[in-house]
Design a protein around this motif. Structure first.
Motif, PDB file in Angstrom:
ATOM      1  N   GLY A 198      -5.362  14.657 -11.123  1.00  0.00           N
ATOM      2  CA  GLY A 198      -6.090  14.486 -12.372  1.00  0.00           C
ATOM      3  C   GLY A 198      -6.389  13.016 -12.635  1.00  0.00           C
ATOM      4  N   GLN A 199      -6.600  12.671 -13.897  1.00  0.00           N
ATOM      5  CA  GLN A 199      -6.923  11.292 -14.258  1.00  0.00           C
ATOM      6  C   GLN A 199      -5.769  10.335 -13.966  1.00  0.00           C
ATOM      7  OE1 GLN A 199      -9.794   9.774 -15.259  1.00  0.00           O
ATOM      8  NE2 GLN A 199     -10.660  11.751 -14.638  1.00  0.00           N
ATOM      9  N   ALA A 200      -4.545  10.859 -13.932  1.00  0.00           N
ATOM     10  CA  ALA A 200      -3.390  10.000 -13.665  1.00  0.00           C
ATOM     11  C   ALA A 200      -3.417   9.420 -12.257  1.00  0.00           C
ATOM     12  CB  ALA A 200      -2.097  10.799 -13.860  1.00  0.00           C
ATOM     13  N   ALA A 201      -4.252   9.976 -11.375  1.00  0.00           N
ATOM     14  CA  ALA A 201      -4.294   9.502  -9.985  1.00  0.00           C
ATOM     15  C   ALA A 201      -5.135   8.246  -9.812  1.00  0.00           C
ATOM     16  CB  ALA A 201      -4.840  10.612  -9.083  1.00  0.00           C
ATOM     17  N   PHE A 202      -5.801   7.789 -10.865  1.00  0.00           N
ATOM     18  CA  PHE A 202      -6.670   6.618 -10.752  1.00  0.00           C
ATOM     19  C   PHE A 202      -6.034   5.428 -11.453  1.00  0.00           C
ATOM     20  CE2 PHE A 202      -9.340  10.420 -10.589  1.00  0.00           C
ATOM     21  CZ  PHE A 202      -9.964  10.222  -9.364  1.00  0.00           C
ATOM     22  N   LEU A 203      -5.939   4.328 -10.722  1.00  0.00           N
ATOM     23  CA  LEU A 203      -5.322   3.113 -11.246  1.00  0.00           C
ATOM     24  C   LEU A 203      -6.382   2.186 -11.828  1.00  0.00           C
ATOM     25  CD1 LEU A 203      -2.733   2.253  -8.435  1.00  0.00           C
ATOM     26  CD2 LEU A 203      -2.381   3.625 -10.503  1.00  0.00           C
ATOM     27  N   THR A 204      -5.985   1.395 -12.801  1.00  0.00           N
ATOM     28  CA  THR A 204      -6.878   0.388 -13.369  1.00  0.00           C
ATOM     29  C   THR A 204      -6.711  -0.918 -12.590  1.00  0.00           C
ATOM     30  OG1 THR A 204      -5.158  -0.216 -14.953  1.00  0.00           O
ATOM     31  CG2 THR A 204      -6.751   1.443 -15.654  1.00  0.00           C
ATOM     32  N   GLY A 205      -7.440  -1.930 -13.003  1.00  0.00           N
ATOM     33  CA  GLY A 205      -7.267  -3.239 -12.375  1.00  0.00           C
ATOM     34  C   GLY A 205      -8.076  -3.432 -11.117  1.00  0.00           C
ATOM     35  N   GLY A 206      -9.147  -2.662 -10.956  1.00  0.00           N
ATOM     36  CA  GLY A 206     -10.014  -2.878  -9.811  1.00  0.00           C
ATOM     37  C   GLY A 206      -9.624  -2.144  -8.548  1.00  0.00           C
ATOM     38  N   ILE A 207      -8.564  -1.302  -8.593  1.00  0.00           N
ATOM     39  CA  ILE A 207      -8.196  -0.501  -7.416  1.00  0.00           C
ATOM     40  C   ILE A 207      -9.242   0.588  -7.206  1.00  0.00           C
ATOM     41  CG2 ILE A 207      -6.472   1.059  -6.425  1.00  0.00           C
ATOM     42  CD1 ILE A 207      -5.571  -1.826  -6.492  1.00  0.00           C
ATOM     43  N   SER A 208      -9.718   0.731  -5.977  1.00  0.00           N
ATOM     44  CA  SER A 208     -10.768   1.705  -5.662  1.00  0.00           C
ATOM     45  C   SER A 208     -10.393   3.109  -6.129  1.00  0.00           C
ATOM     46  CB  SER A 208     -11.014   1.717  -4.152  1.00  0.00           C
ATOM     47  OG  SER A 208     -11.893   2.774  -3.792  1.00  0.00           O
ATOM     48  N   ARG A 209     -11.409   3.854  -6.564  1.00  0.00           N
ATOM     49  CA  ARG A 209     -11.198   5.234  -6.972  1.00  0.00           C
ATOM     50  C   ARG A 209     -11.240   6.200  -5.782  1.00  0.00           C
ATOM     51  NH1 ARG A 209     -11.547   6.350 -12.347  1.00  0.00           N
ATOM     52  NH2 ARG A 209     -12.371   8.462 -11.984  1.00  0.00           N
ATOM     53  N   LYS A 210     -11.502   5.683  -4.570  1.00  0.00           N
ATOM     54  CA  LYS A 210     -11.462   6.534  -3.389  1.00  0.00           C
ATOM     55  C   LYS A 210     -10.016   6.923  -3.074  1.00  0.00           C
ATOM     56  CE  LYS A 210     -15.545   4.610  -1.082  1.00  0.00           C
ATOM     57  NZ  LYS A 210     -16.044   3.928   0.154  1.00  0.00           N
ATOM     58  N   MET A 211      -9.852   8.014  -2.337  1.00  0.00           N
ATOM     59  CA  MET A 211      -8.505   8.475  -2.019  1.00  0.00           C
ATOM     60  C   MET A 211      -7.841   7.531  -1.017  1.00  0.00           C
ATOM     61  SD  MET A 211      -7.061  12.271  -1.336  1.00  0.00           S
ATOM     62  CE  MET A 211      -7.875  12.607   0.218  1.00  0.00           C
ATOM     63  N   HIS A 212      -6.581   7.207  -1.285  1.00  0.00           N
ATOM     64  CA  HIS A 212      -5.825   6.298  -0.441  1.00  0.00           C
ATOM     65  C   HIS A 212      -4.846   7.092   0.425  1.00  0.00           C
ATOM     66  CE1 HIS A 212      -7.500   3.505  -3.360  1.00  0.00           C
ATOM     67  NE2 HIS A 212      -7.089   2.494  -2.618  1.00  0.00           N
ATOM     68  N   LEU A 213      -5.397   7.839   1.391  1.00  0.00           N
ATOM     69  CA  LEU A 213      -4.597   8.597   2.351  1.00  0.00           C
ATOM     70  C   LEU A 213      -5.230   8.386   3.719  1.00  0.00           C
ATOM     71  CD1 LEU A 213      -2.303  10.582   3.010  1.00  0.00           C
ATOM     72  CD2 LEU A 213      -3.886  12.456   2.515  1.00  0.00           C
ATOM     73  N   HIS A 214      -4.428   7.855   4.649  1.00  0.00           N
ATOM     74  CA  HIS A 214      -4.956   7.439   5.950  1.00  0.00           C
ATOM     75  C   HIS A 214      -4.017   7.879   7.062  1.00  0.00           C
ATOM     76  CE1 HIS A 214      -6.997   4.845   8.872  1.00  0.00           C
ATOM     77  NE2 HIS A 214      -5.833   4.343   9.219  1.00  0.00           N
ATOM     78  N   ALA A 215      -4.557   8.577   8.068  1.00  0.00           N
ATOM     79  CA  ALA A 215      -3.776   8.960   9.249  1.00  0.00           C
ATOM     80  C   ALA A 215      -3.639   7.720  10.128  1.00  0.00           C
ATOM     81  CB  ALA A 215      -4.474  10.086   9.993  1.00  0.00           C
ATOM     82  N   ARG A 216      -2.539   7.000   9.974  1.00  0.00           N
ATOM     83  CA  ARG A 216      -2.361   5.697  10.606  1.00  0.00           C
ATOM     84  C   ARG A 216      -2.100   5.798  12.106  1.00  0.00           C
ATOM     85  NH1 ARG A 216      -3.547   0.334  10.699  1.00  0.00           N
ATOM     86  NH2 ARG A 216      -1.793  -0.932  11.402  1.00  0.00           N
ATOM     87  N   ARG A 217      -1.299   6.772  12.508  1.00  0.00           N
ATOM     88  CA  ARG A 217      -0.867   6.800  13.912  1.00  0.00           C
ATOM     89  C   ARG A 217      -0.686   8.239  14.379  1.00  0.00           C
ATOM     90  NH1 ARG A 217       4.938   4.178  15.895  1.00  0.00           N
ATOM     91  NH2 ARG A 217       4.780   4.680  18.119  1.00  0.00           N
ATOM     92  N   ILE A 218      -1.021   8.478  15.642  1.00  0.00           N
ATOM     93  CA  ILE A 218      -0.744   9.770  16.255  1.00  0.00           C
ATOM     94  C   ILE A 218      -0.122   9.527  17.623  1.00  0.00           C
ATOM     95  CG2 ILE A 218      -3.080   9.997  17.256  1.00  0.00           C
ATOM     96  CD1 ILE A 218      -2.785  13.052  16.642  1.00  0.00           C
ATOM     97  N   ARG A 219       0.933  10.277  17.913  1.00  0.00           N
ATOM     98  CA  ARG A 219       1.583  10.193  19.213  1.00  0.00           C
ATOM     99  C   ARG A 219       1.797  11.610  19.718  1.00  0.00           C
ATOM    100  NH1 ARG A 219       7.501   7.908  19.608  1.00  0.00           N
ATOM    101  NH2 ARG A 219       7.994  10.114  19.437  1.00  0.00           N
ATOM    102  N   VAL A 220       1.320  11.876  20.933  1.00  0.00           N
ATOM    103  CA  VAL A 220       1.380  13.230  21.478  1.00  0.00           C
ATOM    104  C   VAL A 220       1.541  13.147  22.986  1.00  0.00           C
ATOM    105  CG1 VAL A 220      -1.139  13.381  21.682  1.00  0.00           C
ATOM    106  CG2 VAL A 220       0.185  15.481  21.472  1.00  0.00           C
ATOM    107  N   ASP A 221       2.211  14.124  23.571  1.00  0.00           N
ATOM    108  CA  ASP A 221       2.356  14.173  25.025  1.00  0.00           C
ATOM    109  C   ASP A 221       0.986  14.347  25.673  1.00  0.00           C
ATOM    110  OD1 ASP A 221       5.101  13.953  24.831  1.00  0.00           O
ATOM    111  OD2 ASP A 221       5.442  16.119  24.872  1.00  0.00           O
ATOM    112  N   HIS A 222       0.764  13.580  26.745  1.00  0.00           N
ATOM    113  CA  HIS A 222      -0.486  13.707  27.487  1.00  0.00           C
ATOM    114  C   HIS A 222      -0.370  14.864  28.476  1.00  0.00           C
ATOM    115  CE1 HIS A 222      -3.921  12.751  30.036  1.00  0.00           C
ATOM    116  NE2 HIS A 222      -4.333  11.911  29.105  1.00  0.00           N
TER     117      HIS A 222
END
Length: 363
Positions: free
Chosen positions: A266-290
């Protein structure tokens, strides 16, 4: 196969899906009537056993599908995909951050869907025609990321690799690490969230929720990397199941929605102070058997809005990469029950042996 029978390995992101839904997702040209007929006549099988349209599939299972019916192909066959423009092909290749004979890893930007759907015309799956390179077959998606989630996305370059990766995901040997900014700061720095997830009624499956009664088991580990006072925390997330919107639902459920995720916070998910309103979730790393031995271990750079938010909050990106990946997890409830059953069985067997031994001594 020579007789036209097809075999598909159920992917990690299809864990728990109904058979009829699997067809709607992967072979939409096949009608429900046809699926039901194949099931009724025993032509449709999973790991060699008969299956019905309403049965649910598990990742790693092999689905045996009869050849398409000629009249169905003629009437409902998939239209050919239009050729990609030079700009689309270039965009697709720019996403590639790892390439070998079996796999590609893409750094998916936020705002790009993984697969198509209603009114979704541009998506990763539609761009894969630009990524054949020297391989003959079309690359195959192995898992998905939400449209607004960025980061590492594994793509198999052949069917053998796709089956191997699906097995790695289903057996939990594959590791996926996400970074997120969340609202407020969790009181526990290193926690495990075990809350079942199901579809939220009345949303047509567009939204998920914690459902203790009918939901599917879901397990997420979170670790706090840095904090900005009590305002927000930068956390590492590791999913150990693959439920739809799992990380977003779990973090919102414990009172710390992901920054920019208005759907679950909801609205609580958005920060003030110039922080982007885009979602801040990023798949940083993946490790898998070749499939050919060794490992694929790839890190995806942050999108611009996420990197700028970290900088604005005073966080150093290198701090997140210093977190150890392999940490022994506490057993799940099911694992505890299985251990208890095995222990009880072993105890009973030992007691029977003792009684037989005492009987022999008296003789």
């Amino acid at each position: 196969m020579s007789d036209g029978v097809r075999q598909f390995t159920v992917g990690y992101d299809d864990e728990g899906i109904r058979v009829d839904r699997w067809f709607k997702r992967h072979l939409p040209e096949t009608s429900f009537t046809t699926v039901a007929k194949w099931a009724r006549t025993g032509q449709l099988r999973v790991d060699g056993s008969r299956v019905g349209p309403g049965d649910r599939l598990l990742a790693g299972q092999v689905l045996r599908v009869p050849p398409p019916e000629p009249e169905r192909v003629e009437q409902r066959g998939k239209p050919e995909r239009p050729p990609l423009s030079d700009d689309e092909a270039a965009f697709a290749r720019e996403m590639v951050i790892h390439k070998d004979a079996a796999a590609l890893v893409l750094n998916k930007p936020p705002g790009l869907a993984t697969q198509g759907g209603t009114k979704t015309l541009t998506h990763v799956d539609g761009l894969l025609d630009a990524l054949h390179y020297e391989a003959e077959g079309r690359p195959k998606l192995v898992h998905r990321l939400d449209k607004d989630t960025s980061g590492a996305l594994l793509v198999a370059r052949n069917s053998r690799a796709a089956a191997a990766f699906a097995k790695s995901f289903s057996s939990r040997t594959a590791k996926k690490v996400y970074w997120a900014l969340v609202v407020d700061v969790p009181s526990i720095d290193d926690g495990m969230i075990e809350l079942p997830i199901g579809k939220q009624p009345g949303t047509g499956g567009e939204k998920m929720c914690v459902d203790e009664e009918n939901g599917q088991p879901a397990r997420t580990r979170y670790r706090v990397i840095e904090r900005a006072g009590n305002r927000t925390a930068w956390v590492e997330l590791q999913p150990f199941t693959g439920r739809t919107h799992q990380l977003r639902v779990h973090m919102a459920a414990i009172g710390h929605p992901i920054v920019g995720d208005g759907k679950y916070g909801g609205q609580a998910a958005f920060l003030t102070g110039g922080i982007s309103r885009k979602m801040h979730l990023h798949a940083r790393r993946i490790r898998v058997d070749h499939p050919d031995g060794g490992e694929i271990d790839v890190t995806a750079e942050l999108p611009t809005h996420f990197a700028e938010s970290l900088s604005q909050l005073g966080f150093e990106a290198m701090a997140g990469d210093m977190m150890p990946l392999d940490v022994k997890l506490p057993p799940t409830r099911d694992e505890k029950k299985a251990f208890a059953r095995a222990h009880a069985k072993s105890f009973r067997k030992a007691r029977r042996g003792e009684r037989r031994g005492r009987g022999t001594a008296r003789d």
